[in-house]
Design a protein around this motif. Structure first.
Motif, PDB file in Angstrom:
ATOM      1  N   PRO A 149      -5.181   4.853 -14.987  1.00 34.29           N
ATOM      2  CA  PRO A 149      -4.222   3.854 -15.842  1.00 34.29           C
ATOM      3  C   PRO A 149      -4.556   4.092 -17.432  1.00 34.29           C
ATOM      4  O   PRO A 149      -3.727   4.065 -18.357  1.00 34.29           O
ATOM      5  N   GLY A 150      -5.989   3.803 -17.694  1.00 35.00           N
ATOM      6  CA  GLY A 150      -6.540   3.467 -18.986  1.00 35.00           C
ATOM      7  C   GLY A 150      -6.846   4.799 -19.771  1.00 35.00           C
ATOM      8  O   GLY A 150      -7.138   4.818 -20.899  1.00 35.00           O
ATOM      9  N   ASP A 151      -6.794   6.028 -19.168  1.00 33.60           N
ATOM     10  CA  ASP A 151      -7.035   7.317 -19.555  1.00 33.60           C
ATOM     11  C   ASP A 151      -5.783   7.792 -20.295  1.00 33.60           C
ATOM     12  O   ASP A 151      -5.138   8.747 -19.852  1.00 33.60           O
ATOM     13  N   GLY A 152      -5.769   7.538 -21.611  1.00 31.74           N
ATOM     14  CA  GLY A 152      -4.446   8.024 -22.327  1.00 31.74           C
ATOM     15  C   GLY A 152      -4.634   9.303 -22.584  1.00 31.74           C
ATOM     16  O   GLY A 152      -3.697  10.054 -22.617  1.00 31.74           O
ATOM     17  N   VAL A 153      -5.643  10.051 -22.610  1.00 31.83           N
ATOM     18  CA  VAL A 153      -6.095  11.269 -23.315  1.00 31.83           C
ATOM     19  C   VAL A 153      -5.438  12.210 -22.060  1.00 31.83           C
ATOM     20  O   VAL A 153      -4.598  13.100 -22.197  1.00 31.83           O
ATOM     21  N   ALA A 154      -6.017  11.993 -20.808  1.00 34.26           N
ATOM     22  CA  ALA A 154      -5.600  12.739 -19.733  1.00 34.26           C
ATOM     23  C   ALA A 154      -3.886  12.490 -19.438  1.00 34.26           C
ATOM     24  O   ALA A 154      -3.390  13.448 -18.980  1.00 34.26           O
ATOM     25  N   ALA A 155      -3.715  11.376 -19.468  1.00 40.37           N
ATOM     26  CA  ALA A 155      -2.126  11.318 -19.227  1.00 40.37           C
ATOM     27  C   ALA A 155      -1.247  12.031 -20.360  1.00 40.37           C
ATOM     28  O   ALA A 155      -0.334  12.611 -19.899  1.00 40.37           O
ATOM     29  N   ALA A 156      -1.757  12.071 -21.522  1.00 37.73           N
ATOM     30  CA  ALA A 156      -0.927  12.661 -22.637  1.00 37.73           C
ATOM     31  C   ALA A 156      -1.164  14.140 -22.368  1.00 37.73           C
ATOM     32  O   ALA A 156       0.043  14.848 -22.542  1.00 37.73           O
ATOM     33  N   VAL A 157      -2.171  14.787 -22.100  1.00 42.19           N
ATOM     34  CA  VAL A 157      -2.329  16.094 -21.624  1.00 42.19           C
ATOM     35  C   VAL A 157      -1.425  16.386 -20.553  1.00 42.19           C
ATOM     36  O   VAL A 157      -0.832  17.654 -20.544  1.00 42.19           O
ATOM     37  N   GLN A 158      -1.351  15.892 -19.480  1.00 46.03           N
ATOM     38  CA  GLN A 158      -0.366  16.055 -18.203  1.00 46.03           C
ATOM     39  C   GLN A 158       0.957  16.064 -18.847  1.00 46.03           C
ATOM     40  O   GLN A 158       1.575  16.827 -18.464  1.00 46.03           O
ATOM     41  N   GLN A 159       1.272  15.212 -19.779  1.00 43.19           N
ATOM     42  CA  GLN A 159       2.688  15.014 -19.978  1.00 43.19           C
ATOM     43  C   GLN A 159       2.828  16.308 -21.076  1.00 43.19           C
ATOM     44  O   GLN A 159       4.052  16.938 -20.868  1.00 43.19           O
ATOM     45  N   ALA A 160       2.160  16.620 -21.946  1.00 40.25           N
ATOM     46  CA  ALA A 160       2.166  17.890 -22.787  1.00 40.25           C
ATOM     47  C   ALA A 160       2.521  19.055 -21.693  1.00 40.25           C
ATOM     48  O   ALA A 160       3.222  19.981 -22.016  1.00 40.25           O
ATOM     49  N   LEU A 161       1.609  19.263 -21.014  1.00 38.28           N
ATOM     50  CA  LEU A 161       1.585  20.599 -20.000  1.00 38.28           C
ATOM     51  C   LEU A 161       2.969  20.494 -19.207  1.00 38.28           C
ATOM     52  O   LEU A 161       3.780  21.800 -19.219  1.00 38.28           O
ATOM     53  N   TRP A 162       3.550  19.263 -18.780  1.00 40.58           N
ATOM     54  CA  TRP A 162       4.848  19.278 -18.049  1.00 40.58           C
ATOM     55  C   TRP A 162       5.855  19.670 -19.063  1.00 40.58           C
ATOM     56  O   TRP A 162       6.965  20.411 -18.842  1.00 40.58           O
ATOM     57  N   GLY A 163       5.908  19.454 -20.408  1.00 38.74           N
ATOM     58  CA  GLY A 163       6.650  19.733 -21.269  1.00 38.74           C
ATOM     59  C   GLY A 163       6.647  21.344 -21.612  1.00 38.74           C
ATOM     60  O   GLY A 163       7.710  21.805 -21.983  1.00 38.74           O
ATOM     61  N   TYR A 164       5.665  22.034 -21.537  1.00 36.57           N
ATOM     62  CA  TYR A 164       5.634  23.264 -21.889  1.00 36.57           C
ATOM     63  C   TYR A 164       5.835  24.117 -20.602  1.00 36.57           C
ATOM     64  O   TYR A 164       6.271  25.338 -20.620  1.00 36.57           O
ATOM     65  N   ALA A 165       5.724  23.647 -19.394  1.00 36.67           N
ATOM     66  CA  ALA A 165       5.930  24.331 -18.107  1.00 36.67           C
ATOM     67  C   ALA A 165       7.417  24.809 -18.066  1.00 36.67           C
ATOM     68  O   ALA A 165       8.242  23.905 -18.137  1.00 36.67           O
TER      69      ALA A 165
END
Length: 101
Positions: free
Chosen positions: A28-44
């Motif tokens: 929950p506090g890992d903003g970097v990992a969450a942001a990378v996940q969100q970015a990858l879903w946006g490009y997939a």
């Protein structure tokens, strides 16, 4: 479906410690990992075959597991690396580079 393990290393040292994850998903506090996940879903797209992503920050960078639909492991790895390459080229996943296998 195949699990493809990849590591992103920071292009420069992080500003502070990352919150640990207990289950391999973004903490929950890992903003970097969450942001990378969100970015990858946006490009997939459908051709990438992406089913699920797990991301976890660690001392050597960001560990990723991309679960990819593909006919075989080499194709799954190709699809995962292509997706990550597009996101990295556009700067969508922050200041990271793909670590060697």
């Amino acid at each position: 479906m195949f699990a493809v393990y990849l590591t992103l290393r920071p292009d420069r040292p992080p500003d502070g410690p990352a919150a640990p994850s207990t289950d391999g998903a973004a903490a929950p506090g890992d903003g970097v990992a969450a942001a990378v996940q969100q970015a990858l879903w946006g490009y997939a797209g459908p051709a990438d075959g992406l089913e699920h992503i797990r991301a976890r920050s660690g001392p050597r960078g960001l560990g990723l597991v991309l679960f990819v639909r593909a006919p075989d492991r080499p194709e799954a790895e190709r699809r995962a690396r292509a997706l990550l390459g597009r996101a990295l080229a556009e700067g969508a996943v922050g200041r990271f580079a793909l670590a060697p296998p």
